[in-house]
Each structure stands twice: as structure tokens, then as C-alpha cells.
Design a protein around this motif. Structure first.
Motif, PDB file in Angstrom:
ATOM      1  N   TRP A 166      -0.718  -0.593  -0.939  1.00  0.00           N
ATOM      2  CA  TRP A 166      -1.691   0.080   0.167  1.00  0.00           C
ATOM      3  C   TRP A 166      -1.326   0.033   1.478  1.00  0.00           C
ATOM      4  N   ARG A 167      -1.523   1.196   1.972  1.00  0.00           N
ATOM      5  CA  ARG A 167      -1.458   1.327   3.372  1.00  0.00           C
ATOM      6  C   ARG A 167       0.375   1.486   3.680  1.00  0.00           C
TER       7      ARG A 167
ATOM      8  N   ARG B 170      -3.514  -2.517   7.431  1.00  0.00           N
ATOM      9  CA  ARG B 170      -4.420  -2.919   6.464  1.00  0.00           C
ATOM     10  C   ARG B 170      -5.743  -3.853   7.253  1.00  0.00           C
TER      11      ARG B 170
ATOM     12  N   LEU C 286     -10.399  -2.552   1.807  1.00  0.00           N
ATOM     13  CA  LEU C 286      -9.370  -3.123   1.082  1.00  0.00           C
ATOM     14  C   LEU C 286      -9.726  -4.606   0.611  1.00  0.00           C
TER      15      LEU C 286
ATOM     16  N   SER D 282      -7.818  -6.449  -2.343  1.00  0.00           N
ATOM     17  CA  SER D 282      -6.710  -7.963  -1.765  1.00  0.00           C
ATOM     18  C   SER D 282      -7.350  -8.957  -2.546  1.00  0.00           C
TER      19      SER D 282
ATOM     20  N   LEU E  54      -6.824 -10.459   3.139  1.00  0.00           N
ATOM     21  CA  LEU E  54      -5.640  -9.539   3.294  1.00  0.00           C
ATOM     22  C   LEU E  54      -4.441  -9.940   3.681  1.00  0.00           C
TER      23      LEU E  54
END
Length: 476
Positions: free
Chosen positions: A102-103, A286, A293, A297, A342
Motif C-alpha cells: 500500500w501507498r 499511509r 487502510l 493494516s 498502521l
């Protein structure tokens, strides 16, 4: 009489000593042999990473030690070398998996392949699996993800019916809702990201589309939804079979080793592009999308206790104190809790990166021909050169319009984070260094402590001074 008892006691004592001595020998000899074998292997090759002492044993879980240098088949060599043939060398399809998290800029990377006229592209199809099996941890889902990839690469989308089907009615004897809606009636509208898919939003699946498939440019999602009615999955499968290259981008496969069975499978010509990004920039991005997310996560973080025995060094990455703001209300606590999840997930991701980096360095030649790495920073700094390299790796020609497209997408007016999941033209070079202004010194130190080994292998230098950071040089 006493002498006889004493001799009997001495005989028993001697027998006991002999038994103990025999047991000691039985335990000691295998240990010495194993120790000698380990020392012999250590003399032949240096250890991979001093902080991952059990990595070699962990790699064995994927059958890595059974791999031998193999001759690349004529079909595979032709596919790797053939640049512009539709069938790719030996006449078979090429399958590309964009391995990212992600990201990291993976949506932008995937969009480049979505634009190519010879590519059938799927955006994060495993999202459905993760949603259906929540809250299963990331590692426990790797096998299911791999099996789903195998089916999708073969243009068999029936696997989506297992995960993307609408929930059943509460009464199992209730008649189906008007208009269907069951698992057998899934359409293109059930696919994640379908509104910007160039195949779904152009002819022949969408005869009324205001653009042609070969035109290079972003799709207006709202216009696609208005002009393109949902089509059945069978029609999408038939369209998939027409394309010489199938590309799937996803962020949920945690470890490169899980793909080994697919890389060895004769029926698949699979190649992997792994995307990396500076973990400090990843963490910054994030945090801006923390609520979106949060669920995933948690799934990643839940796999940490399963990853630790497999050779991954643990680092503690906690949110900086006082991030919730001045008030101590419920909202501040929720924000602090979301950042905690996260941050912990990023710790697991960085250790998975380290594992993949060491894993790929041990790869035999046949596997290195099927795998390449890309840093997001290199992509946005030299977009045309990296685009040519990636398309050459995929065995695809480079349309001039795509070179203009990738340059325009990375040279926008400004970097905007208001809609982090929206693909648009932006000043991507500014996004490279945005973390320096948005992360606190403590946050930067925590990320560097948790991700230091992976950052070193990826040529991301640590911050030069508190509150600042050294500019990253070219990685390779």
C-alpha cells in the motif's frame, strides 16, 4: 555376604554408567556432524545478513534449496527477448504480476500497463478475497491469493464468485431477489476499479464508449459508468484471451516466495515486477489515508507473531507521543489507535521487504530473468527510461504516446494529497520528499529503526540530521 552385595552394586553402577555414556554418544555424534556440515557451508559462502540468522531455514519453507540452475526453455527465452510480437516468442501469453504494498505508487505503475493497447489489466482483484475472509491474517491468506492469481492469469474469473458474491439472504429458503444478484450473475461491475479499466470501458465490451482502446489517456470513471453497462464475466474472460499480456496489480501478497510455484509452472510465463518506495514516504502517505487502510493494516499486523519464528527480525515501531492533538477525547484516542495499527503493519511490511530482497539475491539465473525491481523514486525521476525498461521486460513495444503520457503524469502542477487514491497528473518529484516536512523527527527515527536493513539494501540513506534528510541517490 557383604562382599557379594558390594560387587552386585558395583556391577549395577557400571551398567548405569555404560547406558548413560551410550546415550551421550548417540546425542553428541549427530550434533558434531551437523555442526561440521554447517561450518563447511559457511566457509563456501558468506552469511546473507547477520541480523537474519535463520533466513536460510526460512527460505527452505518455499522449497528454495531444492531449486537448481535450470536451462530456460526456448519458449521462455523467446518471450523474454521478443519485444513486440503479440504472442511473445513461443506463441504463449505473458503474465506480469506487479508485486507492491500500500501507498508505494503501485496504482500509478499499474495505470501505465492499463494504458498499453496490448495489455489486459486487472486492478487489485484480491481485494475481494481479503474482504470476504476478514480478519484472517496476511500470511494465512498467501496460499489462497496464489491460487486466485493462477486462475485469473488463465482468464478464468469463476474464482471471483467465491469471494465477490453478494451475501446470502438470512432465510436460506427465501426465493432469489428479482433480477438475480446471485453468484452466477456476477458482472464487470463487481470488479474492483472497473470504472477506469481500459478493456471494460471501451469496445467491444462497451460499444458506446467515447474513446477507443488504443487511445492513450485516463478514463473518466463517471463517463464509463454512464456509457458502459455491466457485462457478464464470461464475456470478460473471452476478451482476456485475446490479449498477449495479462497484468495484475495487487498489494496483498506479502512474500515473494509464495509465487515460486507459479514461477515454476510450465503453463504460465510469469514475470514479477516488485515496486519499492522510501518507507518514510510510505508511512507519511499511509497516515493520510489511515482510516481507509485500517482493516488491512490489522490483517498485516496480526501476522507478526507468525512471521517472527521464520527469521524476521522484530523492530518496535510505535506512534509518536502526543500525535492525537491537544484534546484527550475519544476522537484523539481513535486517531492514535489507528496510527498504532498502521505503524505496526509497516514494521511487518519492511521485514517482508528485507526477506524478499535477500530472497531475490539468492535467486538462480532462470528466476532472475523473470524478476525485476523498481523504486518509485526512479520511476518519477526518469519516467521515460523506466517505462521503456519495464515494457521491454514485459515483452511489449513502447508507443510514443505512452512516453508522453508518463512524462505528463509525473510533471503536474502540484502534489495534492486531498484524494490519495485518485490517479492524476501531479508533481511526483515533490511527493518524493514530502515526508520531510510532514513527519516529526521522532516518526522518522522510528521508521528508520524498523526499516533500516531494507532501506540500506534499497539505497535509501538515513536522515542526515534531525528534521532533515539526505537526498537519495540513484540506487543502482
Amino acid at each position: 555376604m557383604k562382599g557379594r552385595r558390594w560387587r552386585r552394586w558395583q556391577h549395577r553402577r557400571l551398567a548405569l554408567l555404560l547406558v548413560l555414556y551410550t546415550l551421550l554418544l548417540l546425542l553428541l555424534v549427530p550434533y558434531v556432524q551437523d555442526y561440521g556440515a554447517r561450518r563447511g557451508r559457511g566457509a563456501e559462502e558468506a552469511p546473507l545478513q547477520p541480523r537474519c540468522p535463520s533466513l536460510q531455514e526460512a527460505l527452505g519453507e518455499w522449497g528454495w534449496e531444492e531449486e537448481k540452475e535450470e536451462e530456460q526453455s526456448p519458449e521462455g527465452e523467446g518471450a523474454a527477448a521478443g519485444g513486440s510480437e503479440a504472442g511473445g516468442g513461443g506463441g504463449g501469453k505473458r503474465h506480469i504480476y506487479l508485486h507492491a504494498t500500500w501507498r508505494t505508487g503501485s496504482s500509478f505503475l499499474g495505470e501505465l500497463f492499463n494504458q498499453h493497447p496490448d495489455v489486459f489489466y486487472l486492478y487489485e482483484p484480491m481485494w475481494h478475497l481479503w474482504q470476504a475472509l476478514y480478519p484472517a491474517d496476511a500470511l494465512s491468506l498467501q496460499g489462497a491469493l496464489r491460487d486466485m492469481l493462477r486462475s485469473l492469469f488463465r482468464c478464468d474469473f469463476s474464482v471471483l464468485r467465491l469471494y465477490a458474491a453478494p451475501p446470502a439472504p438470512r432465510d436460506p429458503l427465501a426465493p432469489p431477489a428479482p433480477g438475480g444478484g446471485g453468484a452466477a450473475n456476477l458482472t464487470t461491475a463487481a470488479l474492483f476499479g472497473w470504472r477506469t479499466n481500459k478493456v471494460i470501458c471501451s469496445a467491444p465490451l462497451c460499444p458506446a464508449a467515447p474513446w477507443a482502446r488504443h487511445e492513450i489517456g485516463l478514463i473518466d470513471g463517471a463517463a464509463c459508468e454512464r456509457s458502459c453497462p455491466p457485462r457478464g464475466l464470461r464475456e470478460l474472460e473471452a476478451e482476456c484471451r485475446k490479449y498477449p499480456v495479462v497484468v495484475i496489480k495487487d498489494v496483498r501478497l506479502l512474500e515473494l516466495g509464495a509465487l515460486l510455484p507459479l514461477l515454476r509452472e510450465p503453463g504460465l510465463n510469469l514475470r514479477v515486477i516488485q515496486l519499492f518506495r522510501d518507507p518514510r514516504a510510505v508511512h507519511n502517505s499511509r497516515l493520510k489515508a489511515k482510516q481507509a487502510l485500517l482493516r488491512e493494516s490489522i490483517q498485516v499486523l496480526r501476522s507478526r507473531h507468525r512471521a517472527e519464528p521464520r527469521g524476521l527480525p522484530r523492530r518496535q515501531l510505535l506512534p509518536a507521543a502526543g500525535l492525537g492533538g491537544g484534546g484527550g477525547g475519544m476522537r484523539a484516542q481513535q486517531q492514535h489507535r489507528a496510527e498504532f495499527f498502521l505503524s505496526g503493519a509497516l514494521e511487518v511490511i519492511c521485514q517482508a521487504w528485507l526477506r524478499d530482497l535477500l530472497f531475490s539475491r539468492r535467486a538462480p539465473a532462470w528466476l532472475r530473468r523473470r524478476y525485476t525491481q523498481l523504486r518509485y523514486e526512479d520511476l518519477v525521476r526518469e519516467p521515460r527510461a523506466q517505462l521503456r525498461r519495464l515494457l521491454r521486460f514485459a515483452g511489449l513495444p513502447v508507443p510514443p504516446a505512452m512516453e508522453s503520457f508518463v512524462l505528463n503524469m509525473t510533471r503536474g502542477a502540484a502534489y495534492s494529497s486531498d484524494r490519495p487514491f485518485l490517479i492524476s497528473a501531479r508533481d511526483a518529484r515533490e511527493a518524493i520528499h514530502a515526508w520531510r516536512e510532514r513527519l516529526s523527527q521522532e516518526q522518522v527515527r522510528q521508521v528508520e529503526a524498523a526499516c533500516g536493513e531494507a532501506m540500506s539494501l534499497l539505497s535509501y540513506p538515513p536522515s542526515a540530521e534531525p528534521g532533515g534528510g539526505a537526498r537519495e541517490g540513484d540506487s543502482r
